[in-house]
Design an enzyme around this catalytic site. Structure first.
Site, PDB file in Angstrom:
ATOM      1  N   ASN A   1       0.850  -1.195   0.000  1.00  0.00           N
ATOM      2  CA  ASN A   1       0.000   0.000   0.000  1.00  0.00           C
ATOM      3  C   ASN A   1       0.879   1.236   0.000  1.00  0.00           C
ATOM      4  OD1 ASN A   1      -2.845   1.070   0.278  1.00  0.00           O
ATOM      5  ND2 ASN A   1      -1.799   2.210   1.900  1.00  0.00           N
TER       6      ASN A   1
ATOM      7  N   ASP B   1      -3.604  22.336   9.375  1.00  0.00           N
ATOM      8  CA  ASP B   1      -4.094  21.327   8.435  1.00  0.00           C
ATOM      9  C   ASP B   1      -4.930  21.903   7.292  1.00  0.00           C
ATOM     10  OD1 ASP B   1      -4.474  18.624   7.571  1.00  0.00           O
ATOM     11  OD2 ASP B   1      -4.274  18.029   9.680  1.00  0.00           O
TER      12      ASP B   1
ATOM     13  N   ARG C   1       1.107  12.682   6.336  1.00  0.00           N
ATOM     14  CA  ARG C   1       2.162  13.628   6.693  1.00  0.00           C
ATOM     15  C   ARG C   1       3.091  13.075   7.776  1.00  0.00           C
ATOM     16  NH1 ARG C   1      -1.818  16.713  10.177  1.00  0.00           N
ATOM     17  NH2 ARG C   1      -1.437  15.813  12.228  1.00  0.00           N
TER      18      ARG C   1
ATOM     19  N   GLU D   1      -1.756   1.233  -5.228  1.00  0.00           N
ATOM     20  CA  GLU D   1      -1.676   2.595  -5.762  1.00  0.00           C
ATOM     21  C   GLU D   1      -0.686   2.686  -6.926  1.00  0.00           C
ATOM     22  OE1 GLU D   1      -1.982   1.943  -2.535  1.00  0.00           O
ATOM     23  OE2 GLU D   1      -3.722   3.128  -1.928  1.00  0.00           O
TER      24      GLU D   1
HETATM   25  C1  LIG Z   1      -1.339  16.733   1.067  1.00  0.00           C
HETATM   26  C2  LIG Z   1      -2.099  15.597   1.685  1.00  0.00           C
HETATM   27  C3  LIG Z   1      -1.854  15.234   3.009  1.00  0.00           C
HETATM   28  C4  LIG Z   1      -2.537  14.190   3.603  1.00  0.00           C
HETATM   29  N1  LIG Z   1      -2.253  13.855   4.896  1.00  0.00           N
HETATM   30  C5  LIG Z   1      -2.856  12.784   5.462  1.00  0.00           C
HETATM   31  C6  LIG Z   1      -2.506  12.374   6.783  1.00  0.00           C
HETATM   32  O1  LIG Z   1      -1.651  12.966   7.436  1.00  0.00           O
HETATM   33  N2  LIG Z   1      -3.144  11.290   7.302  1.00  0.00           N
HETATM   34  C7  LIG Z   1      -4.085  10.593   6.601  1.00  0.00           C
HETATM   35  O2  LIG Z   1      -4.614   9.605   7.109  1.00  0.00           O
HETATM   36  N3  LIG Z   1      -4.461  10.963   5.352  1.00  0.00           N
HETATM   37  C8  LIG Z   1      -3.850  12.048   4.767  1.00  0.00           C
HETATM   38  N4  LIG Z   1      -4.190  12.423   3.494  1.00  0.00           N
HETATM   39  C9  LIG Z   1      -5.258  11.683   2.783  1.00  0.00           C
HETATM   40  C10 LIG Z   1      -4.768  10.337   2.285  1.00  0.00           C
HETATM   41  O3  LIG Z   1      -3.617  10.478   1.502  1.00  0.00           O
HETATM   42  C11 LIG Z   1      -5.845   9.642   1.475  1.00  0.00           C
HETATM   43  O4  LIG Z   1      -6.950   9.399   2.303  1.00  0.00           O
HETATM   44  C12 LIG Z   1      -5.398   8.323   0.827  1.00  0.00           C
HETATM   45  O5  LIG Z   1      -6.499   7.730   0.181  1.00  0.00           O
HETATM   46  C13 LIG Z   1      -4.831   7.360   1.831  1.00  0.00           C
HETATM   47  O6  LIG Z   1      -4.388   6.193   1.193  1.00  0.00           O
HETATM   48  P1  LIG Z   1      -4.932   4.768   1.669  1.00  0.00           P
HETATM   49  O7  LIG Z   1      -6.362   4.711   1.217  1.00  0.00           O
HETATM   50  O8  LIG Z   1      -4.079   3.777   0.938  1.00  0.00           O
HETATM   51  O9  LIG Z   1      -4.785   4.695   3.141  1.00  0.00           O
HETATM   52  C14 LIG Z   1      -3.513  13.484   2.867  1.00  0.00           C
HETATM   53  C15 LIG Z   1      -3.764  13.853   1.551  1.00  0.00           C
HETATM   54  C16 LIG Z   1      -3.073  14.887   0.954  1.00  0.00           C
HETATM   55  C17 LIG Z   1      -3.366  15.242  -0.480  1.00  0.00           C
HETATM   56 MN   LIG Z   2      -4.612   2.131  -0.303  1.00  0.00          MN
END
Ligand SMILES: Cc1cc2nc3c(=O)[nH]c(=O)nc-3n(C[C@H](O)[C@H](O)[C@H](O)COP(=O)(O)O)c2cc1C
Ligand SMILES: [Mn+2]
Length: 487
Positions: free
Chosen positions: A175, A288, A180, A239
């Site tokens: 994954n 944030d 952040r 991804e």
């Molecule tokens: C700039 C940016 C920062 C992000 N920071 C976080 C974070 O700190 N924690 C989090 O859970 N999701 C964060 N997200 C959202 C996740 O990247 C998003 O939900 C993504 O689908 C997570 O991948 P996953 O589904 O494989 O867990 C952020 C997105 C962006 C664009």
């Molecule tokens: Mn995922």
């Protein structure tokens, strides 16, 4: 032709006049934020910024790469973001057994047919320099975004555009999520994956089997790879496969030096390490993308074992804050790309708009072709059960003759069409970890509004009024006489 890496993309936007180089020395502490924020708030998202000289580091910083519709489209190599949705729709309708494609979870099977699986290579640019002995994050230009970031006893530096790679210990499935990274010291960081996210699910499995969890944080890479790490894909979809699909060419990966995790070979920087599932530490506060500080809370801790990077590494960062910011355009890309996937489950959905002001989890407007009583309410409940749409705190459903991208028209229709008791649905459930309005973290109320035309079967005792439209003949007549009036 897919971009091989971040620098190829930077070259393209620079040649188009969409990137500005800043030669004056800038401070990674707050100064880059203030400059970038002004850019984000200027017309059409301003330009991407390349800071050549950053105080305390030999490496440059680039911000606001994706911060406009134009640059987001260039990043994904499309004329408009809907092109990707159309490509996905084609792919879905090309597959003959319709019953097979009804579920989002079958998407990997579809993409499998194409040739976009990530590939492993041996000699990777991201491993030009390998630091195993004394890995030290302090030499990188990691920024502090907002004044209270990290609290009082902390430098408050965060890696804001990271791609966090993990593996499911049971299935071995990889994954990549954008979470952040709070930098505590030269070789320790936080790991801010919210409990609902795939990285956190992998972590929970490691906790259960009581094993150290390997992970790697990659920074930079071709824009499709960076974008994909933020895409709300089902857990079963890698991804990097999705990034391969977006860039129409497989992503080249390389195995980490100290673990079994693969990272994009052409990225700029890789921070390898592990998490001990017994350990947590206060992460945040952090300014944030809601425009508020997210509170300091315990999160897992990441220990750095090795850092690899390109010799002339370029460090990309994003500033989040009050919208519009760069991540709004990444969110808009997601809205467009995921519409056909939402329509797999709900073909009656015509369009959706997640306005930037709602910072994606607060507000979604959906238009539907309504065909039975309670149809809009079914959509509301249905969407609350779908992936990250579960976070939508306010869902408004309108008829399909409303252009949901036109917020003024939509507001007029909604405000006139709603009986607030009959047409609202309240529900308790999971909330985005960034919500600060509910009484408790991650749990609270959502509201759905059915702003469609109401029928007798739905209890409407009166006839629905007709909307005003001028007659065609009168329009033609006025068209033909327009000059005569003196306009
Ligand atoms: C700039 C940016 C920062 C992000 N920071 C976080 C974070 O700190 N924690 C989090 O859970 N999701 C964060 N997200 C959202 C996740 O990247 C998003 O939900 C993504 O689908 C997570 O991948 P996953 O589904 O494989 O867990 C952020 C997105 C962006 C664009
Ligand atoms: Mn995922």
């Amino acid at each position: 032709m897919a971009y091989r890496d971040l620098r190829e993309f930077i070259k393209v936007i620079e040649n188009k006049g969409l990137l500005m180089r800043i030669k004056a020395e800038v401070d990674p502490i707050l100064e880059i934020t203030e400059i970038t924020d002004r850019m984000c708030k200027s017309q059409m998202g301003g330009k991407a910024l390349f800071f050549e000289k950053v105080k305390g580091s030999t490496f440059p910083v680039v911000t606001n790469l994706f911060g406009s519709f134009e640059r987001m489209c260039l990043a994904l190599e499309v004329v408009e973001l809907d092109d990707i949705g159309r490509r996905i729709e084609n792919l879905l309708t090309q597959t003959p057994p319709k019953s097979l494609i009804e579920k989002l979870s079958l998407l990997p099977k579809l993409i499998e047919f194409s040739k976009y699986f990530p590939r492993c290579i041996k000699n990777a640019p991201c491993q030009e320099v390998v630091e195993r002995e004394n890995p030290d994050l302090s030499k990188f230009p990691i920024i502090k975004c907002w004044p209270h970031d990290g609290g009082t006893d902390d430098e408050g530096r965060f890696i804001t555009l990271p791609m966090v790679f993990t593996k499911d210990p049971e299935t071995g499935r990889p994954n990549c999520g954008m979470y952040r990274i709070h930098v505590y010291d030269k070789n320790t960081t936080g790991m801010h994956w919210h409990i609902h996210k795939d990285g956190a699910m992998h972590y929970a499995k490691y906790k259960k089997i009581e094993k150290l969890m390997p992970a790697a944080i990659a920074v930079g890479g071709d824009p499709a790879v960076i974008y994909s790490s933020s895409a709300p894909l089902p857990e079963s979809i890698d991804e990097m496969l999705f990034a391969g699909f977006l860039r129409r060419s497989p992503v080249e990966m390389v195995r980490c030096v100290t673990s079994d995790i693969e990272v994009p070979a052409h990225c700029e920087l890789v921070i390898e390490g592990y998490l001990d599932p017994r350990e947590t530490r206060i992460e945040g506060p952090f300014g944030d993308h809601t425009g508020f500080y997210s509170p300091a809370e315990p999160y897992p801790v990441f220990h750095v074992t090795c850092i690899t990077h390109r010799r002339d590494m370029i460090y990309p960062a994003t500033i989040v804050g009050k919208p519009p910011m760069e991540d709004c355009y990444m969110g808009k890309a997601t809205e467009r790309i995921f519409l056909p996937l939402v329509r797999l489950d709900f073909p009656e959905i015509k369009d959706m708009n997640l306005p930037m002001e709602g910072v994606f989890h607060n507000f979604a407007i959906i238009s539907i072709k309504k065909s039975y009583p309670g149809h809009a309410k079914k959509i509301i409940h249905g969407l609350w059960g779908k992936g990250q749409m579960m976070f939508a705190k306010l869902l408004i459903v309108v008829d399909d003759d409303v252009d949901v991208q036109n917020l003024s028209y939509t507001a007029w229709r909604v405000l006139n069409n709603v009986d607030w008791k009959r047409d609202t649905v309240f529900s308790d459930g999971p909330l985005d970890a960034l919500d600060h309005a509910a009484n408790w973290p991650r749990y609270g109320a959502k509201m759905g509004i059915d702003a469609t035309r109401k029928t007798r079967e739905e209890g409407m005792m009166r006839d629905w009024p007709e909307e005003l439209f001028m007659s065609g003949e009168m329009k033609k007549l006025v068209d033909s006489r327009w000059k005569e009036y003196g306009f």
